[in-house]
Design an enzyme around this catalytic site. Structure first.
Site, mmCIF file in Angstrom:
data_model
loop_
_atom_site.group_PDB
_atom_site.id
_atom_site.type_symbol
_atom_site.label_atom_id
_atom_site.label_comp_id
_atom_site.label_asym_id
_atom_site.label_seq_id
_atom_site.Cartn_x
_atom_site.Cartn_y
_atom_site.Cartn_z
ATOM 1 N N SER A 7 7.452 -6.463 4.574
ATOM 2 C CA SER A 7 6.585 -5.768 5.530
ATOM 3 C C SER A 7 6.298 -6.668 6.729
ATOM 4 O O SER A 7 5.688 -7.735 6.579
ATOM 5 C CB SER A 7 5.249 -5.394 4.872
ATOM 6 O OG SER A 7 4.323 -5.017 5.878
ATOM 7 N N HIS A 32 10.350 -3.269 6.231
ATOM 8 C CA HIS A 32 9.272 -2.280 6.087
ATOM 9 C C HIS A 32 8.373 -2.368 7.313
ATOM 10 O O HIS A 32 7.817 -3.434 7.622
ATOM 11 C CB HIS A 32 8.467 -2.595 4.815
ATOM 12 C CG HIS A 32 7.426 -1.580 4.459
ATOM 13 N ND1 HIS A 32 7.698 -0.419 3.784
ATOM 14 C CD2 HIS A 32 6.095 -1.576 4.688
ATOM 15 C CE1 HIS A 32 6.574 0.260 3.599
ATOM 16 N NE2 HIS A 32 5.590 -0.413 4.130
ATOM 17 N N ASP A 34 5.128 -0.895 9.148
ATOM 18 C CA ASP A 34 3.880 -0.153 8.922
ATOM 19 C C ASP A 34 3.283 0.326 10.233
ATOM 20 O O ASP A 34 2.874 -0.481 11.052
ATOM 21 C CB ASP A 34 2.863 -1.070 8.225
ATOM 22 C CG ASP A 34 3.251 -1.355 6.792
ATOM 23 O OD1 ASP A 34 3.411 -2.540 6.442
ATOM 24 O OD2 ASP A 34 3.412 -0.392 6.034
ATOM 25 N N MET A 36 0.326 2.499 12.083
ATOM 26 C CA MET A 36 -1.031 2.965 11.780
ATOM 27 C C MET A 36 -1.685 3.516 13.043
ATOM 28 O O MET A 36 -1.539 2.937 14.123
ATOM 29 C CB MET A 36 -1.873 1.797 11.255
ATOM 30 C CG MET A 36 -1.274 1.110 10.059
ATOM 31 S SD MET A 36 -2.251 -0.346 9.612
ATOM 32 C CE MET A 36 -1.206 -1.032 8.311
ATOM 33 N N HIS A 65 6.990 3.219 7.446
ATOM 34 C CA HIS A 65 5.844 3.765 6.710
ATOM 35 C C HIS A 65 4.821 4.267 7.725
ATOM 36 O O HIS A 65 4.240 3.471 8.459
ATOM 37 C CB HIS A 65 5.265 2.634 5.839
ATOM 38 C CG HIS A 65 4.070 3.032 5.047
ATOM 39 N ND1 HIS A 65 3.308 2.084 4.359
ATOM 40 C CD2 HIS A 65 3.485 4.223 4.804
ATOM 41 C CE1 HIS A 65 2.316 2.711 3.733
ATOM 42 N NE2 HIS A 65 2.400 4.007 3.988
ATOM 43 N N MET A 67 1.351 5.685 8.535
ATOM 44 C CA MET A 67 -0.015 5.922 8.111
ATOM 45 C C MET A 67 -0.721 6.625 9.269
ATOM 46 O O MET A 67 -1.545 6.042 9.997
ATOM 47 C CB MET A 67 -0.697 4.598 7.729
ATOM 48 C CG MET A 67 -0.194 4.057 6.405
ATOM 49 S SD MET A 67 -0.426 2.297 6.177
ATOM 50 C CE MET A 67 1.047 1.671 6.984
ATOM 51 N N MET A 136 1.140 3.233 -3.205
ATOM 52 C CA MET A 136 0.280 2.204 -2.605
ATOM 53 C C MET A 136 -0.475 1.505 -3.721
ATOM 54 O O MET A 136 -1.113 2.170 -4.557
ATOM 55 C CB MET A 136 -0.705 2.833 -1.624
ATOM 56 C CG MET A 136 -0.088 3.437 -0.373
ATOM 57 S SD MET A 136 0.939 2.297 0.567
ATOM 58 C CE MET A 136 -0.244 1.014 0.967
ATOM 59 N N GLY A 141 -3.834 0.180 5.194
ATOM 60 C CA GLY A 141 -4.484 -0.210 6.454
ATOM 61 C C GLY A 141 -4.365 -1.688 6.758
ATOM 62 O O GLY A 141 -4.366 -2.079 7.921
ATOM 63 N N PHE A 142 -4.209 -2.494 5.706
ATOM 64 C CA PHE A 142 -4.200 -3.945 5.964
ATOM 65 C C PHE A 142 -3.259 -4.662 4.991
ATOM 66 O O PHE A 142 -3.140 -4.276 3.827
ATOM 67 C CB PHE A 142 -5.612 -4.525 5.801
ATOM 68 C CG PHE A 142 -6.600 -3.937 6.768
ATOM 69 C CD1 PHE A 142 -7.320 -2.798 6.429
ATOM 70 C CD2 PHE A 142 -6.768 -4.471 8.045
ATOM 71 C CE1 PHE A 142 -8.214 -2.210 7.328
ATOM 72 C CE2 PHE A 142 -7.662 -3.893 8.947
ATOM 73 C CZ PHE A 142 -8.385 -2.760 8.589
ATOM 74 N N GLY A 143 -2.613 -5.715 5.472
ATOM 75 C CA GLY A 143 -1.842 -6.584 4.579
ATOM 76 C C GLY A 143 -2.781 -7.622 3.981
ATOM 77 O O GLY A 143 -3.971 -7.676 4.308
ATOM 78 N N GLY A 144 -2.254 -8.418 3.071
ATOM 79 C CA GLY A 144 -3.015 -9.537 2.524
ATOM 80 C C GLY A 144 -4.076 -9.181 1.502
ATOM 81 O O GLY A 144 -4.908 -10.012 1.142
ATOM 82 N N ASP A 174 3.745 -0.883 -2.876
ATOM 83 C CA ASP A 174 3.405 -1.420 -1.564
ATOM 84 C C ASP A 174 1.951 -1.888 -1.522
ATOM 85 O O ASP A 174 1.040 -1.078 -1.569
ATOM 86 C CB ASP A 174 3.630 -0.313 -0.510
ATOM 87 C CG ASP A 174 3.435 -0.809 0.903
ATOM 88 O OD1 ASP A 174 3.450 0.030 1.820
ATOM 89 O OD2 ASP A 174 3.239 -2.024 1.097
ATOM 90 N N GLY A 175 1.781 -3.212 -1.465
ATOM 91 C CA GLY A 175 0.426 -3.743 -1.305
ATOM 92 C C GLY A 175 0.113 -4.819 -2.334
ATOM 93 O O GLY A 175 0.006 -4.527 -3.523
ATOM 94 N N GLY A 176 0.042 -6.053 -1.859
ATOM 95 C CA GLY A 176 -0.342 -7.152 -2.745
ATOM 96 C C GLY A 176 0.723 -7.566 -3.743
ATOM 97 O O GLY A 176 0.449 -8.199 -4.762
ATOM 98 N N GLY A 196 4.688 -8.259 2.036
ATOM 99 C CA GLY A 196 4.331 -8.808 3.351
ATOM 100 C C GLY A 196 3.875 -10.248 3.188
ATOM 101 O O GLY A 196 4.656 -11.197 3.244
HETATM 102 C C1 DX5 Z 1 -0.689 -1.640 4.023
HETATM 103 C C2 DX5 Z 1 0.821 -1.563 4.254
HETATM 104 C C3 DX5 Z 1 1.580 -2.544 3.412
HETATM 105 C C4 DX5 Z 1 1.167 -4.003 3.650
HETATM 106 C C5 DX5 Z 1 1.844 -4.886 2.630
HETATM 107 O O1 DX5 Z 1 -1.290 -0.489 4.555
HETATM 108 O O2 DX5 Z 1 1.318 -0.280 3.971
HETATM 109 O O3 DX5 Z 1 2.984 -2.378 3.658
HETATM 110 O O4 DX5 Z 1 1.549 -4.383 4.952
HETATM 111 O O5 DX5 Z 1 1.421 -6.191 2.909
HETATM 112 P P1 DX5 Z 1 1.021 -7.174 1.704
HETATM 113 O O6 DX5 Z 1 2.306 -7.388 0.918
HETATM 114 O O7 DX5 Z 1 0.560 -8.424 2.413
HETATM 115 O O8 DX5 Z 1 -0.021 -6.493 0.901
HETATM 116 ZN ZN ZN Z 2 3.488 -0.148 3.994
#
Ligand code: DX5
Ligand code: ZN
Length: 223
Positions: A7, A32, A34, A36, A65, A67, A136, A141-144, A174-176, A196
């Site tokens: 991502s 990937h 994202d 938003m 992706h 959103m 998900m 909405g956010f990475g990390g 997708d996510g964490g 990501g």
């Molecule tokens: C969150 C995104 C994810 C996110 C993944 O809304 O859809 O793709 O960027 O990032 P990590 O792997 O850091 O959770």
């Molecule tokens: Zn995503």
């Protein structure tokens, strides 16, 4: 065949070209992206022009992706920008089946995403229109963020729903996702791992890829 889909939200925005070079050097094949709108999720990231810039830079598979509250309004622009697959949320305001048909009509692969609190049954009727289901494992909405382990239970349920369709549908998480929890989601049935922070912020991204591929090998042997 397991796929890691890096991502770009987790990449260094000031070094995107180098980060894509890294992805290619690691032998990964997807990217990937994202997007938003600040309405469907409380954040704003990229738009079609960003996807077009990625397309000019690389031939990697662009796993887009969306959103967005109203994705249908933008499908043509993302298709023209070079998206290889467009994934929209089952929870978006636009009716998802119509949106998925519209994506396919543009000659782009179609995916449906579900937020952590949306049950697998919400997408079962959409599966005949899908090339991928995106589970998900964080609130979008956010990475990390840390992976929500409660979402993993959806994977075997969706894997069985997919089996019953007889279609070749990818199951993505997708996510964490990181080198420590990769085996767990692979064993639960995922075959695409969006990463990501777990990849781009690691000290040794090549080691992360090696560990995730080893986990996939171990799962395949176990099956
Ligand atoms: C969150 C995104 C994810 C996110 C993944 O809304 O859809 O793709 O960027 O990032 P990590 O792997 O850091 O959770
Ligand atoms: Zn995503």
């Amino acid at each position: 065949m397991m796929v890691i889909s890096p991502s770009m939200l987790g990449a260094d925005l000031l070094r995107l070209g180098e980060e894509i070079d890294l992805v290619e050097r690691l032998g990964l094949t997807w990217l990937h992206l994202d997007n938003m709108d600040g309405h469907f999720v409380p954040n704003i990231s990229y738009g079609p022009e960003f996807v077009a810039a990625m397309r000019r830079k690389t031939s990697l598979f662009l796993d887009v992706h969306l959103m967005l509250e109203y994705p249908r309004r933008y499908l043509k622009r993302y298709a023209e920008a070079g998206a290889d697959m467009i994934t929209v949320h089952a929870e978006a305001a636009d009716e998802p089946a119509d949106t998925l048909r519209a994506i396919a009509a543009l000659g782009v692969k179609a995916g449906v995403a579900l937020k952590p609190d949306t049950p697998p049954g919400a997408v079962e009727a959409l599966l005949p229109l899908c090339d991928l289901v995106l589970v998900m494992t964080v609130e979008p909405g956010f990475g990390g963020q840390a992976m929500r382990a409660d979402c993993i239970a959806k994977l075997p349920v969706l894997r069985e729903m997919i089996r019953r369709t007889g279609r070749d549908i990818r199951l993505s998480v997708d996510g964490g996702i990181n080198r420590r929890n990769a085996r767990r989601v692979l064993e639960a049935g995922a075959d695409v791992l969006v990463m990501g922070t777990g990849l781009f912020r690691a000290d040794d991204p090549a080691g992360v890829v090696r560990d995730v591929r080893a986990a996939a090998e171990a799962c395949a042997c176990a099956r």
